[in-house]
Motif scaffolding. Structure first.
Motif, short mmCIF file in Angstrom:
data_model
loop_
_atom_site.label_atom_id
_atom_site.label_comp_id
_atom_site.label_asym_id
_atom_site.label_seq_id
_atom_site.Cartn_x
_atom_site.Cartn_y
_atom_site.Cartn_z
N THR A 51 45.76 -4.23 13.06
CA THR A 51 45.32 -3.18 12.15
C THR A 51 44.95 -3.83 10.82
OG1 THR A 51 46.80 -1.56 13.17
CG2 THR A 51 45.95 -1.04 10.99
N VAL A 52 43.74 -3.59 10.36
CA VAL A 52 43.23 -4.23 9.14
C VAL A 52 42.97 -3.16 8.08
CG1 VAL A 52 41.45 -5.70 8.14
CG2 VAL A 52 42.14 -6.02 10.53
N PHE A 53 43.52 -3.39 6.88
CA PHE A 53 43.35 -2.45 5.77
C PHE A 53 42.60 -3.12 4.63
CE2 PHE A 53 45.09 -0.81 1.67
CZ PHE A 53 44.44 0.41 1.69
N SER A 54 41.49 -2.53 4.21
CA SER A 54 40.71 -3.02 3.06
C SER A 54 40.92 -2.04 1.91
CB SER A 54 39.22 -3.10 3.42
OG SER A 54 39.01 -3.96 4.52
N PRO A 55 41.60 -2.44 0.83
CA PRO A 55 41.97 -1.50 -0.22
C PRO A 55 40.79 -1.01 -1.06
CG PRO A 55 42.63 -3.72 -0.82
CD PRO A 55 42.15 -3.79 0.59
N PHE A 56 39.68 -1.73 -1.07
CA PHE A 56 38.55 -1.36 -1.93
C PHE A 56 37.32 -1.04 -1.09
CE2 PHE A 56 41.02 -4.66 -4.22
CZ PHE A 56 41.60 -3.82 -5.17
N LYS A 57 36.57 -0.05 -1.52
CA LYS A 57 35.30 0.26 -0.86
C LYS A 57 34.28 -0.81 -1.18
CE LYS A 57 35.70 5.30 -0.60
NZ LYS A 57 35.06 6.59 -0.96
N HIS A 58 33.42 -1.10 -0.21
CA HIS A 58 32.38 -2.09 -0.40
C HIS A 58 31.27 -1.49 -1.26
CE1 HIS A 58 30.00 -5.59 0.47
NE2 HIS A 58 28.99 -4.84 0.87
N LYS A 59 30.98 -2.15 -2.42
CA LYS A 59 30.02 -1.59 -3.38
C LYS A 59 28.68 -2.32 -3.38
CE LYS A 59 33.48 0.39 -6.49
NZ LYS A 59 34.00 0.41 -7.88
N LYS A 60 28.71 -3.65 -3.26
CA LYS A 60 27.45 -4.39 -3.25
C LYS A 60 27.60 -5.63 -2.37
CE LYS A 60 28.53 -6.59 -7.70
NZ LYS A 60 28.05 -6.83 -9.06
N LEU A 61 26.48 -6.21 -2.00
CA LEU A 61 26.45 -7.28 -1.01
C LEU A 61 27.26 -8.49 -1.46
CD1 LEU A 61 25.05 -7.47 1.76
CD2 LEU A 61 23.28 -8.86 0.66
N SER A 62 27.28 -8.79 -2.75
CA SER A 62 27.95 -9.98 -3.26
C SER A 62 29.44 -9.77 -3.51
CB SER A 62 27.27 -10.44 -4.56
OG SER A 62 27.36 -9.42 -5.55
#
Length: 202
Positions: A51-62
């Protein structure tokens, strides 16, 4: 599942090794310097659901994208030691007396672990993602290196339990003719590793 959660099926294969020998390489002392003279090479192959948790939403490619993961993993492991240039499987030998007197108490070759880790990823382009990760496997046994707090078995009894190996079985268990316990730590084993990840989005 969504932007923050995902499930992964993971498979890893690796080799860990250790050696008590007092050797110097590039000016650095290698090994534990323990007098027992033991060495081990353990092949590990595990399979788990993560199970993988990413705390931040992806905002830009870099953007750098941190994530955390926890896994339930089952794995196979096979400790070996080298004698006269040949590797021998240690589990069936019973280096702490597990096979003496017809006993079937050799530790299992399969086990369960709980790997936990952290990863940092970055997009190279819309489809290709590179990352670096650290994973630690928490184990619930003490024989990943074929070594626990058991005692050195009596040589003749060990040879009788391993007629195909004879004196080699004794050398695999007790190469420097020590006595008493083979180790003084009963803590469960564990292992960790860094890895570089490459992901391609279909």
């Amino acid at each position: 599942i969504n932007q923050r959660w995902k499930l992964q099926l993971r498979q890893n294969s690796l080799i860990i090794a250790g050696d008590d020998k007092r050797e110097t390489t590039l000016g650095k002392i290698r090994g534990s310097t323990f007098e027992r003279g033991l060495s081990v090479r353990t092949t590990i192959s595990d399979l788990g659901v993560s199970t993988v948790f990413s705390p931040f939403k992806h905002k830009k490619l870099s953007s750098l994208m941190p994530s955390f993961n926890a896994v339930v993993s089952g794995f196979y492991f096979n400790p070996q030691a080298q004698y006269n240039g040949q590797y021998y499987n240690l589990r069936p030998v019973g280096t702490e007396g597990q096979t003496l007197d017809g006993s079937k108490e050799a530790y299992s070759k399969f086990a369960v672990s709980i790997p936990v880790g952290v990863q940092m990823e970055r997009h190279i382009n819309q489809k290709f993602v590179l990352g670096i990760a650290w994973t630690y496997h928490k184990l619930f046994f003490d024989y990943l290196d074929d070594l626990s707090v058991g005692r050195y078995p009596e040589p003749e009894a060990l040879k009788a339990a391993n007629p195909d190996l004879g004196d080699i079985a004794v050398k695999l268990s007790n190469p420097n003719d020590q006595s008493g316990q083979r180790s003084y730590s009963a803590d469960n084993d564990g292992f960790g590793y860094f890895n570089i990840t490459a992901r391609w989005k279909l």
